[in-house]
Design a protein around this motif. Sequence first.
Motif, PDB file in Angstrom:
ATOM      1  N   UNK A  13       0.923  -1.185   0.209  1.00 38.75           N
ATOM      2  CA  UNK A  13      -0.218   0.055   0.384  1.00 38.75           C
ATOM      3  C   UNK A  13       0.683   1.277   0.034  1.00 38.75           C
ATOM      4  N   UNK A  14       0.430   2.110  -0.432  1.00 34.97           N
ATOM      5  CA  UNK A  14       0.713   3.601  -0.173  1.00 34.97           C
ATOM      6  C   UNK A  14       1.613   3.712   1.050  1.00 34.97           C
ATOM      7  N   UNK A  15       0.483   3.521   2.061  1.00 38.44           N
ATOM      8  CA  UNK A  15       1.250   3.804   3.630  1.00 38.44           C
ATOM      9  C   UNK A  15       2.432   2.534   3.755  1.00 38.44           C
ATOM     10  N   UNK A  16       2.358   1.794   3.086  1.00 40.72           N
ATOM     11  CA  UNK A  16       3.897   0.688   3.141  1.00 40.72           C
ATOM     12  C   UNK A  16       5.158   1.765   3.341  1.00 40.72           C
ATOM     13  N   UNK A  48      10.920  -3.258   0.088  1.00 38.51           N
ATOM     14  CA  UNK A  48       9.459  -3.206   0.361  1.00 38.51           C
ATOM     15  C   UNK A  48       8.592  -4.120   0.040  1.00 38.51           C
ATOM     16  N   UNK A  49       8.269  -5.236  -0.319  1.00 39.34           N
ATOM     17  CA  UNK A  49       7.732  -5.949  -1.267  1.00 39.34           C
ATOM     18  C   UNK A  49       7.408  -7.275  -0.928  1.00 39.34           C
ATOM     19  N   UNK A  50       6.587  -7.095   0.857  1.00 38.26           N
ATOM     20  CA  UNK A  50       5.969  -8.401   0.726  1.00 38.26           C
ATOM     21  C   UNK A  50       7.138  -9.847   1.341  1.00 38.26           C
ATOM     22  N   UNK A  51       7.996  -9.760   0.423  1.00 32.77           N
ATOM     23  CA  UNK A  51       8.989 -10.902   0.730  1.00 32.77           C
ATOM     24  C   UNK A  51       9.678 -11.049  -1.090  1.00 32.77           C
ATOM     25  N   UNK A  56       2.213 -15.073   8.190  1.00 33.71           N
ATOM     26  CA  UNK A  56       1.733 -14.006   9.704  1.00 33.71           C
ATOM     27  C   UNK A  56       3.297 -13.066   9.849  1.00 33.71           C
ATOM     28  N   UNK A  57       4.341 -14.141   9.996  1.00 33.33           N
ATOM     29  CA  UNK A  57       5.771 -14.399  10.865  1.00 33.33           C
ATOM     30  C   UNK A  57       6.924 -13.349   9.754  1.00 33.33           C
ATOM     31  N   UNK A  58       6.429 -12.035  10.040  1.00 29.83           N
ATOM     32  CA  UNK A  58       7.885 -11.050   9.218  1.00 29.83           C
ATOM     33  C   UNK A  58       9.262 -11.674   9.788  1.00 29.83           C
ATOM     34  N   UNK A  64       5.098  -4.414   5.586  1.00 32.67           N
ATOM     35  CA  UNK A  64       5.267  -4.895   3.909  1.00 32.67           C
ATOM     36  C   UNK A  64       6.772  -5.306   4.023  1.00 32.67           C
ATOM     37  N   UNK A  65       7.679  -5.513   5.163  1.00 31.41           N
ATOM     38  CA  UNK A  65       9.085  -5.929   5.111  1.00 31.41           C
ATOM     39  C   UNK A  65       9.188  -6.599   5.258  1.00 31.41           C
ATOM     40  N   UNK A  66       9.652  -7.771   5.030  1.00 35.04           N
ATOM     41  CA  UNK A  66       9.812  -9.131   5.060  1.00 35.04           C
ATOM     42  C   UNK A  66      11.101  -9.900   3.954  1.00 35.04           C
ATOM     43  N   UNK A  67      11.730 -10.556   4.877  1.00 35.31           N
ATOM     44  CA  UNK A  67      12.982 -10.977   4.209  1.00 35.31           C
ATOM     45  C   UNK A  67      14.375 -10.074   3.312  1.00 35.31           C
ATOM     46  N   UNK A  68      14.420  -9.086   4.646  1.00 34.98           N
ATOM     47  CA  UNK A  68      15.336  -7.902   4.010  1.00 34.98           C
ATOM     48  C   UNK A  68      16.421  -7.704   4.941  1.00 34.98           C
ATOM     49  N   UNK A  69      17.297  -7.391   5.012  1.00 33.95           N
ATOM     50  CA  UNK A  69      18.328  -7.148   5.711  1.00 33.95           C
ATOM     51  C   UNK A  69      18.275  -6.050   5.793  1.00 33.95           C
TER      52      UNK A  69
END
Lengths: 256, 242
Positions: free
Chosen positions: A217-220, A243-246, B169-171, B227-232
């Motif tokens: 989302x834009x907020x992310x 920021x790509x949801x993985x 749901x685990x980041x 929305x941030x996961x798998x990152x360093x």
Amino acid sequence: MKVLDGRVAVITGGSRGIGLGIARAFRAAGAHVVIAARKEQGLKDARAELLRGEGTGDVLDVVANAGEPDHAQRCVADTMLHFGRLDVLVNNAATNPYMGDLLELDLPRAEKTVRVNQYGMIAWSRSAWHAWMSEHGGTIVNIASVGGLIVDPQIGYYNATKAAMLLMTRQLAYELGPKVRVNAIAPGVIKTELARAVWEAREPVLTAKLPLRRLGTVEDVANAAVFLASEASSWMTGQALVLDGGATALPIAVDS
Amino acid sequence: MRDLFSLEGKTAVVTGASSGLGARFASVLASAGATVFAAARRVDRLRELGVGVVSCDVSVEADRVRLAETAFAETGRFDILVNNAGVPGETQAAEETADSFASVLAVNLVAPFHLAQLMASRGGTSIINVASILGLVSAAPFGGASYAASKAGLIGLTRELAGQWGGAGVRVNALAPGWFRTEMTEDLFSDERSSRWVDRNTMLKRGGEVGELDGALLFLASDASSYCTGQVMVVDGGWTAR
């Protein structure tokens, strides 16, 4: 005290989508914002919307094309005249005039893409540097894309300019440090109006493959921009925050 | 921003909490509203933190289980895990024995993996693995083979767990600090030549100050990074961006 209290931020492409979302979040975090975009009516509407939102900061709107260095110069001059400072620059404006294979790309469209996405970042950073940041410091946040890290069946050249933004983020961090911190955000697919064609019909397919099972989302993106613009990230520079949801944590990037 | 970074009602576990960074992490999470369980071998050094204290040697499986059970039993939840405990290992690879190498991995890599499992199975939402720039680049003659391997491994583990557990749901993200003043870097910073070497090669021309990981930690722990996961997330003043 809010994290951007009294700061002044210029946001290119600030009249809609991610840019507008960043302006909204910056203002809620205490900042005055300057939104730059090409279309006057869009800017007026965006300004009115921002003033109705959270925050007390002033909103200045400036008609400017991110690919025109003169416009960058003028927008920064307007900012200095109006606010007397320029603490944060968000290089967000981008263009994508071409979809298809690299070998079919014509020079005019290649030049336009480079002009806005790559040279725009340099021109706006230079204006901000000379007007304020070289003496008083500041932060620059570049909105790149995960496309700058991966291969894509459609927007390969756009992505190449985003890859250039990621490297130039490191290069500018080196050249402008320690006065100015320079970082990038690399979003995945974000649910903006502009990108509706990209995500709307395919949303279930796209989300099923993402570890976090949803689009961005834009907020992310705006939350991350507040973090990178503020003192909360005071020892971060030259970095790309993905920021790509993985999505890029998995080897499924290329998929048409 | 404050609300966005709020950890009100959340339960967090921080390992290695008797070290400089770990103690700071525990108090920062607590100040954002979390109920914090600080785990370390040397609990006498934790009393002053004002958070829940659990004696735990992360290299011991039973201790890890007890830590997770304690946090969950007392609060009914286990939202945030900060895998911070780490040991430095030998500096010179030629002098490091295989046993010593394995013991570094046990603390720096195996323990975070097992704690992550224990946390995820209790409904956790954010795992923060404290890696290092040494998991990304060599800094010989500082650093060390087992340490670098363990931190690079932790970054791979971060990506893999993010891929496997995102749907639940685990980041899972890593925090990679650069040259901060800690017990591990005491020698580096007390030597004038080495200290100048850090300043010279860092884009911000200085080492990291206490508190400069607070923002990154809270960003990754809270919904601000939903929305941030798998990152360093690298916080190094520009060391690795060169």
